[in-house]
Design a protein around this motif. Structure first.
Motif, PDB file in Angstrom:
ATOM      1  N   ILE A   4       0.840  -1.186   0.000  1.00  0.00           N
ATOM      2  CA  ILE A   4       0.000   0.000   0.000  1.00  0.00           C
ATOM      3  C   ILE A   4       0.881   1.244   0.000  1.00  0.00           C
ATOM      4  O   ILE A   4       1.925   1.276   0.651  1.00  0.00           O
ATOM      5  CB  ILE A   4      -0.908   0.013   1.245  1.00  0.00           C
ATOM      6  CG1 ILE A   4      -1.811  -1.212   1.262  1.00  0.00           C
ATOM      7  CG2 ILE A   4      -1.753   1.283   1.294  1.00  0.00           C
ATOM      8  CD1 ILE A   4      -2.594  -1.367   2.541  1.00  0.00           C
ATOM      9  N   ALA A   5       0.432   2.280  -0.704  1.00  0.00           N
ATOM     10  CA  ALA A   5       1.088   3.591  -0.652  1.00  0.00           C
ATOM     11  C   ALA A   5       0.000   4.655  -0.600  1.00  0.00           C
ATOM     12  O   ALA A   5      -1.039   4.531  -1.256  1.00  0.00           O
ATOM     13  CB  ALA A   5       1.972   3.801  -1.870  1.00  0.00           C
ATOM     14  N   SER A  53       6.192   4.547  -5.666  1.00  0.00           N
ATOM     15  CA  SER A  53       6.370   4.330  -4.234  1.00  0.00           C
ATOM     16  C   SER A  53       5.730   3.016  -3.797  1.00  0.00           C
ATOM     17  O   SER A  53       6.296   2.283  -2.980  1.00  0.00           O
ATOM     18  CB  SER A  53       5.770   5.495  -3.444  1.00  0.00           C
ATOM     19  OG  SER A  53       5.850   5.255  -2.078  1.00  0.00           O
ATOM     20  N   ALA A  54       4.557   2.697  -4.342  1.00  0.00           N
ATOM     21  CA  ALA A  54       3.885   1.440  -4.001  1.00  0.00           C
ATOM     22  C   ALA A  54       4.702   0.239  -4.480  1.00  0.00           C
ATOM     23  O   ALA A  54       4.803  -0.773  -3.772  1.00  0.00           O
ATOM     24  CB  ALA A  54       2.484   1.405  -4.604  1.00  0.00           C
ATOM     25  N   VAL A  55       5.301   0.341  -5.664  1.00  0.00           N
ATOM     26  CA  VAL A  55       6.143  -0.741  -6.180  1.00  0.00           C
ATOM     27  C   VAL A  55       7.376  -0.908  -5.292  1.00  0.00           C
ATOM     28  O   VAL A  55       7.789  -2.034  -4.979  1.00  0.00           O
ATOM     29  CB  VAL A  55       6.540  -0.467  -7.650  1.00  0.00           C
ATOM     30  CG1 VAL A  55       7.591  -1.442  -8.120  1.00  0.00           C
ATOM     31  CG2 VAL A  55       5.316  -0.540  -8.540  1.00  0.00           C
ATOM     32  N   ILE A  77      -7.300   1.534  -6.293  1.00  0.00           N
ATOM     33  CA  ILE A  77      -6.878   2.927  -6.247  1.00  0.00           C
ATOM     34  C   ILE A  77      -8.118   3.758  -5.980  1.00  0.00           C
ATOM     35  O   ILE A  77      -9.147   3.567  -6.616  1.00  0.00           O
ATOM     36  CB  ILE A  77      -6.170   3.369  -7.552  1.00  0.00           C
ATOM     37  CG1 ILE A  77      -5.738   4.830  -7.470  1.00  0.00           C
ATOM     38  CG2 ILE A  77      -7.012   3.133  -8.760  1.00  0.00           C
ATOM     39  CD1 ILE A  77      -4.836   5.283  -8.598  1.00  0.00           C
ATOM     40  N   PHE A  78      -8.033   4.620  -4.978  1.00  0.00           N
ATOM     41  CA  PHE A  78      -9.170   5.498  -4.710  1.00  0.00           C
ATOM     42  C   PHE A  78      -8.685   6.859  -4.234  1.00  0.00           C
ATOM     43  O   PHE A  78      -7.591   7.003  -3.713  1.00  0.00           O
ATOM     44  CB  PHE A  78     -10.170   4.882  -3.733  1.00  0.00           C
ATOM     45  CG  PHE A  78      -9.605   4.449  -2.417  1.00  0.00           C
ATOM     46  CD1 PHE A  78      -9.570   5.313  -1.340  1.00  0.00           C
ATOM     47  CD2 PHE A  78      -9.115   3.166  -2.249  1.00  0.00           C
ATOM     48  CE1 PHE A  78      -9.060   4.905  -0.130  1.00  0.00           C
ATOM     49  CE2 PHE A  78      -8.613   2.742  -1.047  1.00  0.00           C
ATOM     50  CZ  PHE A  78      -8.575   3.620   0.024  1.00  0.00           C
ATOM     51  N   VAL A  79      -9.544   7.846  -4.476  1.00  0.00           N
ATOM     52  CA  VAL A  79      -9.234   9.237  -4.151  1.00  0.00           C
ATOM     53  C   VAL A  79     -10.310   9.740  -3.198  1.00  0.00           C
ATOM     54  O   VAL A  79     -11.496   9.686  -3.510  1.00  0.00           O
ATOM     55  CB  VAL A  79      -9.209  10.104  -5.430  1.00  0.00           C
ATOM     56  CG1 VAL A  79      -8.925  11.551  -5.096  1.00  0.00           C
ATOM     57  CG2 VAL A  79      -8.202   9.564  -6.421  1.00  0.00           C
ATOM     58  N   ASP A  80      -9.881  10.219  -2.038  1.00  0.00           N
ATOM     59  CA  ASP A  80     -10.790  10.800  -1.054  1.00  0.00           C
ATOM     60  C   ASP A  80     -10.546  12.300  -0.981  1.00  0.00           C
ATOM     61  O   ASP A  80      -9.441  12.774  -1.239  1.00  0.00           O
ATOM     62  CB  ASP A  80     -10.549  10.198   0.330  1.00  0.00           C
ATOM     63  CG  ASP A  80     -10.899   8.721   0.385  1.00  0.00           C
ATOM     64  OD1 ASP A  80     -11.838   8.318  -0.314  1.00  0.00           O
ATOM     65  OD2 ASP A  80     -10.218   7.986   1.110  1.00  0.00           O
ATOM     66  N   GLY A  81     -11.571  13.032  -0.595  1.00  0.00           N
ATOM     67  CA  GLY A  81     -11.431  14.473  -0.433  1.00  0.00           C
ATOM     68  C   GLY A  81     -10.617  14.809   0.801  1.00  0.00           C
ATOM     69  O   GLY A  81     -10.725  14.160   1.835  1.00  0.00           O
ATOM     70  N   GLY A  82      -9.788  15.818   0.692  1.00  0.00           N
ATOM     71  CA  GLY A  82      -8.988  16.280   1.823  1.00  0.00           C
ATOM     72  C   GLY A  82      -9.551  17.585   2.367  1.00  0.00           C
ATOM     73  O   GLY A  82     -10.705  17.946   2.111  1.00  0.00           O
ATOM     74  N   ALA A  83      -8.731  18.298   3.083  1.00  0.00           N
ATOM     75  CA  ALA A  83      -9.149  19.573   3.661  1.00  0.00           C
ATOM     76  C   ALA A  83      -9.292  20.627   2.562  1.00  0.00           C
ATOM     77  O   ALA A  83      -8.564  20.621   1.576  1.00  0.00           O
ATOM     78  CB  ALA A  83      -8.135  20.028   4.693  1.00  0.00           C
ATOM     79  N   ILE A 106      -4.818  10.214  -1.898  1.00  0.00           N
ATOM     80  CA  ILE A 106      -4.817   9.103  -2.851  1.00  0.00           C
ATOM     81  C   ILE A 106      -4.259   7.866  -2.156  1.00  0.00           C
ATOM     82  O   ILE A 106      -3.269   7.957  -1.433  1.00  0.00           O
ATOM     83  CB  ILE A 106      -3.945   9.406  -4.078  1.00  0.00           C
ATOM     84  CG1 ILE A 106      -4.278  10.780  -4.646  1.00  0.00           C
ATOM     85  CG2 ILE A 106      -4.109   8.340  -5.142  1.00  0.00           C
ATOM     86  CD1 ILE A 106      -3.262  11.271  -5.636  1.00  0.00           C
ATOM     87  N   THR A 107      -4.879   6.703  -2.394  1.00  0.00           N
ATOM     88  CA  THR A 107      -4.400   5.435  -1.858  1.00  0.00           C
ATOM     89  C   THR A 107      -4.308   4.433  -3.006  1.00  0.00           C
ATOM     90  O   THR A 107      -5.260   4.278  -3.767  1.00  0.00           O
ATOM     91  CB  THR A 107      -5.344   4.900  -0.774  1.00  0.00           C
ATOM     92  OG1 THR A 107      -5.491   5.894   0.235  1.00  0.00           O
ATOM     93  CG2 THR A 107      -4.801   3.623  -0.162  1.00  0.00           C
ATOM     94  N   ILE A 108      -3.157   3.758  -3.104  1.00  0.00           N
ATOM     95  CA  ILE A 108      -2.945   2.734  -4.131  1.00  0.00           C
ATOM     96  C   ILE A 108      -2.554   1.433  -3.446  1.00  0.00           C
ATOM     97  O   ILE A 108      -1.704   1.430  -2.558  1.00  0.00           O
ATOM     98  CB  ILE A 108      -1.841   3.133  -5.120  1.00  0.00           C
ATOM     99  CG1 ILE A 108      -2.296   4.311  -5.974  1.00  0.00           C
ATOM    100  CG2 ILE A 108      -1.470   1.967  -6.022  1.00  0.00           C
ATOM    101  CD1 ILE A 108      -1.296   4.709  -7.027  1.00  0.00           C
ATOM    102  N   VAL A 109      -3.183   0.330  -3.868  1.00  0.00           N
ATOM    103  CA  VAL A 109      -2.802  -1.004  -3.410  1.00  0.00           C
ATOM    104  C   VAL A 109      -2.313  -1.769  -4.633  1.00  0.00           C
ATOM    105  O   VAL A 109      -3.038  -1.911  -5.617  1.00  0.00           O
ATOM    106  CB  VAL A 109      -3.993  -1.742  -2.756  1.00  0.00           C
ATOM    107  CG1 VAL A 109      -3.587  -3.137  -2.345  1.00  0.00           C
ATOM    108  CG2 VAL A 109      -4.523  -0.956  -1.580  1.00  0.00           C
ATOM    109  N   VAL A 110      -1.071  -2.219  -4.565  1.00  0.00           N
ATOM    110  CA  VAL A 110      -0.457  -2.986  -5.651  1.00  0.00           C
ATOM    111  C   VAL A 110      -0.360  -4.438  -5.199  1.00  0.00           C
ATOM    112  O   VAL A 110       0.075  -4.718  -4.087  1.00  0.00           O
ATOM    113  CB  VAL A 110       0.945  -2.431  -5.974  1.00  0.00           C
ATOM    114  CG1 VAL A 110       1.634  -3.284  -6.998  1.00  0.00           C
ATOM    115  CG2 VAL A 110       0.846  -1.012  -6.458  1.00  0.00           C
TER     116      VAL A 110
END
Length: 124
Positions: A4-5, A53-55, A77-83, A106-110
């Motif tokens: 995960i990154a 970075s995930a790799v 891979i998903f994108v959440d809203g920040g501040a 942003i979160t990526i799972v490889v």
């Protein structure tokens, strides 16, 4: 076998970043890097950096495995809203209109599509 990154507080609206994330979802890592390298959209550079970075995280987690034989792909891979930063812009007649400068996370799972190699145990 996954890694995960996460990238926090990227100063781009989540809506623009999700367009780029949808292009690479489910792709093999090599193909996704090729897509992101030549994509002119704003979020492509941030997602490319995060994917590398995930790799790297996957390599550190699985030292004995070879990256060429593992067939890495983007599992999630998903994108959440920040501040949101709130600003005021001058408007007619002494008023002020609010401007929201959005950010996202942003979160990526490889993961590896190859079957994990189990160590042989010798029973005596």
């Amino acid at each position: 076998m996954e890694a995960i990154a996460k990238l926090r507080n990227v100063p781009t609206s989540p809506q623009k970043m999700r367009i780029v994330a949808d292009m690479v979802r489910g792709q093999k890592v090599s193909k996704a890097l090729g897509i992101l390298k030549f994509e002119p959209k704003v979020g492509a550079k941030a997602i490319e950096k995060l994917l590398l970075s995930a790799v790297s995280n996957w390599q550190n987690k699985h030292v004995d495995a070879k990256i060429e034989e593992s067939d890495l792909f983007i599992k999630t891979i998903f994108v959440d809203g920040g501040a949101s930063i709130k600003r005021l812009r001058p408007a007619p007649q002494g008023r002020g209109h609010r401007i929201l400068k959005r950010s996202n996370h942003i979160t990526i799972v490889v993961a590896s599509s190859a079957a994990p190699i189990l160590a042989e145990t010798t029973a005596e």
